[in-house]
Design a protein around this motif. Structure first.
Motif, PDB file in Angstrom:
ATOM      1  N   THR A 188       6.951   4.433  -6.459  1.00 46.11           N
ATOM      2  CA  THR A 188       7.489   5.102  -5.272  1.00 46.11           C
ATOM      3  C   THR A 188       9.005   5.268  -5.379  1.00 46.11           C
ATOM      4  O   THR A 188       9.734   4.306  -5.543  1.00 46.11           O
ATOM      5  N   GLN A 189       9.446   6.537  -5.299  1.00 51.13           N
ATOM      6  CA  GLN A 189      10.887   6.852  -5.395  1.00 51.13           C
ATOM      7  C   GLN A 189      11.632   6.498  -4.126  1.00 51.13           C
ATOM      8  O   GLN A 189      12.759   6.056  -4.156  1.00 51.13           O
ATOM      9  N   GLY A 190      11.006   6.764  -2.993  1.00 46.98           N
ATOM     10  CA  GLY A 190      11.686   6.599  -1.708  1.00 46.98           C
ATOM     11  C   GLY A 190      11.863   5.125  -1.393  1.00 46.98           C
ATOM     12  O   GLY A 190      11.241   4.259  -2.010  1.00 46.98           O
ATOM     13  N   PRO A 191      12.695   4.817  -0.397  1.00 43.41           N
ATOM     14  CA  PRO A 191      12.994   3.419  -0.086  1.00 43.41           C
ATOM     15  C   PRO A 191      11.957   2.709   0.780  1.00 43.41           C
ATOM     16  O   PRO A 191      12.126   1.530   1.054  1.00 43.41           O
ATOM     17  N   TYR A 192      10.887   3.397   1.221  1.00 41.68           N
ATOM     18  CA  TYR A 192       9.990   2.793   2.211  1.00 41.68           C
ATOM     19  C   TYR A 192       8.579   2.519   1.695  1.00 41.68           C
ATOM     20  O   TYR A 192       8.040   3.305   0.901  1.00 41.68           O
ATOM     21  N   ILE A 193       7.995   1.420   2.202  1.00 42.11           N
ATOM     22  CA  ILE A 193       6.544   1.219   2.069  1.00 42.11           C
ATOM     23  C   ILE A 193       5.999   0.830   3.436  1.00 42.11           C
ATOM     24  O   ILE A 193       6.545  -0.041   4.118  1.00 42.11           O
ATOM     25  N   HIS A 194       4.945   1.525   3.829  1.00 43.41           N
ATOM     26  CA  HIS A 194       4.326   1.308   5.146  1.00 43.41           C
ATOM     27  C   HIS A 194       3.142   0.376   4.970  1.00 43.41           C
ATOM     28  O   HIS A 194       2.295   0.601   4.116  1.00 43.41           O
ATOM     29  N   MET A 195       3.109  -0.698   5.787  1.00 38.39           N
ATOM     30  CA  MET A 195       2.027  -1.677   5.631  1.00 38.39           C
ATOM     31  C   MET A 195       0.942  -1.573   6.704  1.00 38.39           C
ATOM     32  O   MET A 195       0.077  -2.451   6.791  1.00 38.39           O
ATOM     33  N   GLY A 196       0.945  -0.500   7.484  1.00 30.75           N
ATOM     34  CA  GLY A 196      -0.109  -0.354   8.492  1.00 30.75           C
ATOM     35  C   GLY A 196       0.037  -1.406   9.567  1.00 30.75           C
ATOM     36  O   GLY A 196       1.013  -1.427  10.310  1.00 30.75           O
ATOM     37  N   GLY A 197      -0.948  -2.295   9.654  1.00 30.65           N
ATOM     38  CA  GLY A 197      -0.852  -3.411  10.609  1.00 30.65           C
ATOM     39  C   GLY A 197      -1.462  -3.139  11.971  1.00 30.65           C
ATOM     40  O   GLY A 197      -1.323  -3.968  12.871  1.00 30.65           O
ATOM     41  N   ASP A 198      -2.133  -2.002  12.135  1.00 27.74           N
ATOM     42  CA  ASP A 198      -2.651  -1.662  13.464  1.00 27.74           C
ATOM     43  C   ASP A 198      -4.036  -2.248  13.727  1.00 27.74           C
ATOM     44  O   ASP A 198      -4.787  -2.567  12.815  1.00 27.74           O
ATOM     45  N   GLU A 199      -4.317  -2.377  14.990  1.00 26.18           N
ATOM     46  CA  GLU A 199      -5.669  -2.633  15.507  1.00 26.18           C
ATOM     47  C   GLU A 199      -6.418  -3.786  14.855  1.00 26.18           C
ATOM     48  O   GLU A 199      -7.489  -3.596  14.294  1.00 26.18           O
ATOM     49  N   ILE A 200      -5.849  -4.963  14.975  1.00 28.81           N
ATOM     50  CA  ILE A 200      -6.605  -6.112  14.492  1.00 28.81           C
ATOM     51  C   ILE A 200      -6.258  -7.352  15.312  1.00 28.81           C
ATOM     52  O   ILE A 200      -5.102  -7.585  15.664  1.00 28.81           O
ATOM     53  N   GLU A 201      -7.270  -8.089  15.643  1.00 30.14           N
ATOM     54  CA  GLU A 201      -7.104  -9.391  16.297  1.00 30.14           C
ATOM     55  C   GLU A 201      -7.483 -10.414  15.259  1.00 30.14           C
ATOM     56  O   GLU A 201      -8.598 -10.388  14.732  1.00 30.14           O
ATOM     57  N   ASP A 202      -6.598 -11.316  14.959  1.00 26.57           N
ATOM     58  CA  ASP A 202      -6.940 -12.391  14.032  1.00 26.57           C
ATOM     59  C   ASP A 202      -5.897 -13.471  14.239  1.00 26.57           C
ATOM     60  O   ASP A 202      -4.701 -13.168  14.307  1.00 26.57           O
ATOM     61  N   PRO A 203      -6.320 -14.728  14.344  1.00 26.46           N
ATOM     62  CA  PRO A 203      -5.337 -15.790  14.567  1.00 26.46           C
ATOM     63  C   PRO A 203      -4.269 -15.850  13.472  1.00 26.46           C
ATOM     64  O   PRO A 203      -3.158 -16.324  13.719  1.00 26.46           O
TER      65      PRO A 203
END
Ligand code: NAG
Length: 448
Positions: free
Chosen positions: A258-273
């Motif tokens: 990846t050339q650009g400075p960003y990586i997206h890790m998602g992280g949506d819609e989850i319940e977990d302790p």
């Protein structure tokens, strides 16, 4: 370069005067003080056309604006003796926001290199600069990771019912990045974790918790693919070392290509302790490869690093860390998988039942002082082919672009639709099957 190589220079006509080429293209670094890194001056007058900016990026945007002064057909049918009248104008322009993005969900239904390149061209004309690829989800994994070959051998073969499957090879991903970089667009890859991850579990079942098969409602379980529409049911097993070994392996390869400075890790819609703990670890893995982490707003429930960028989509999460940068993708204005009008078939309705019309996109106002910009996603549970993708993005993405370039106080929907009316032919010439928003009095164009 575009214009000169198209042979326009010797044949310019301005006003009634033949003008054979008084073109000036200048970089003046002092201009960045006034216009920033992306701003430009475009001056079209009797004695010629002058493009000025503090940077190459600014000049690129001056050219994109100049393109819009030419008749739409020019880019298709230019000949060396064409005569063109340009309206005279003096424009000093700079963007309101540095983040002017779209997101394509290539997981539920796959959109490959060819579509994505065309999409980049379209974004560039409207001076947008971020393309976020939602590369993974329950229904399919779309990026080659050489150290985890089953992701492409197994997880890339599925899609939502009726959608396309497939994946980008690393070569294709790099080709897309180069293509986008030439148009000043940064690609942001997203690996959605630790939920929305079923396709990876299918390929590597050891990433499941042993009790996974007891989760209700029982969804697809390995070895079956998932081609449905539900969200929020799959997850990595968060107390297994294998999970973190997998995440590190994937992020390290992705960071490398990846050339650009960003990586997206998602992280949506989850319940977990163990969710918060996972987020902190994934955040630090991304940082350890010198990339800036981005997550859907839920990640801000965890004690994330200060460079985490929060992508807001419901606006309902309280952030633990104050002052994080924010990208606005609030679903009621920017979720373009929702209909252009009410009752448009094959569109999402969960965020706004009546769809999101052009004005509702355009009238978004950012209230958070940490906003760096706006991004419009198209999720693809119901978007299965190129024409439908075109229909969801265009012309609503043009409204997103205008939010990106224009301060709130200068935005006016009536003026926007009057100007957009002339863009039907332009959109058609780019091969876009756009939605003919009823708010716009579209002028002389054929639908592509
Ligand atoms: C949300 C999901 C997304 C889904 C979309 C449909 C986010 C961050 N998550 O439920 O996976 O495709 O809505 O509109 O949007």
């Amino acid at each position: 370069r575009l214009l000169v190589s198209a042979g326009l220079k010797p044949t310019m006509v301005q006003g009634s005067q033949q003008n054979c080429g008084n073109w000036q293209i200048e970089i003046d670094e002092n201009l960045t003080g006034k216009l920033g890194e992306e701003g430009y001056v475009l001056d079209i007058r009797d004695n010629g056309v002058n493009l000025k900016a503090g940077t190459n990026v600014g000049l690129f945007y001056a050219i994109q604006t100049l393109r819009q002064f030419f008749p739409a057909e020019v880019e298709k049918t230019i000949s060396s003796n064409s005569k063109i009248n340009l309206k005279q104008a003096y424009i000093e322009d700079s963007p309101e926001f540095s983040w002017r993005g779209t997101m394509v969900d290539v997981s539920r239904s796959f959109f490959g290199l060819e579509y994505l390149k065309a999409h980049v061209d379209r974004m560039a004309l409207y001076k947008m600069n971020r393309l976020h690829l939602h590369l993974t989800d329950d229904q399919g994994w779309r990026i080659e990771i050489k150290s985890k070959p089953r992701l492409t051998e197994v997880a890339s073969k599925s899609s939502v019912k009726g959608g396309r499957s497939g994946f980008l090879t690393q070569e294709e991903y790099k080709e897309l990045q180069d293509y986008a970089a030439k148009r000043n667009i940064i690609i942001i890859p997203e690996i959605d974790m630790p939920g929305h991850i079923y396709s990876a579990l299918l390929a590597y079942p050891e990433l499941n918790c042993p009790e996974f098969s007891n989760i209700e409602p029982k969804k697809a379980l390995p070895p079956n693919i998932y081609d449905g529409y539900d969200v929020g049911w799959s997850r990595f097993c968060l107390d297994k070392p294998e999970t973190y070994e997998f995440v590190s392996a994937v992020i390290s390869e992705l960071a490398e290509i990846t050339q650009g400075p960003y990586i997206h890790m998602g992280g949506d819609e989850i319940e977990d302790p163990l969710y918060e703990e996972f987020v902190v670890k994934a955040d630090s893995i991304i940082n350890s490869y010198n990339k800036i982490p981005i997550g859907w707003e839920e990640v801000t429930k965890a004690e994330v690093s200060e460079n985490m960028i929060s992508q807001q989509w419901t606006g309902r999460t309280d952030s633990v860390v104050e002052g994080l940068k924010v990208i606005e993708s609030i679903c009621s204005h920017f979720y373009l998988d929702h209909g252009n009008t009410s009752k448009q078939p094959n569109t999402a309705t969960w965020c706004k039942e009546d769809g999101i019309n052009l004005q509702e996109v355009y009238d978004f106002s950012a209230s958070n002082p940490n906003v760096i910009g706006v991004e419009a996603p198209v999720w693809t549970e119901y978007v299965l082919d190129d024409a439908s993708m075109d229909n969801r993005f265009w012309p609503r993405a043009v409204a997103v672009a205008e939010i990106g370039w224009t301060p709130q106080g200068k935005r006016n929907f009536r003026s926007f639709t009057d100007r957009l009316a002339g863009h039907g032919a332009r959109l058609s010439n780019m091969g876009i099957y756009f939605f003919q928003s009823p708010e716009v009095k579209w002028k002389d164009h054929k639908t592509a």
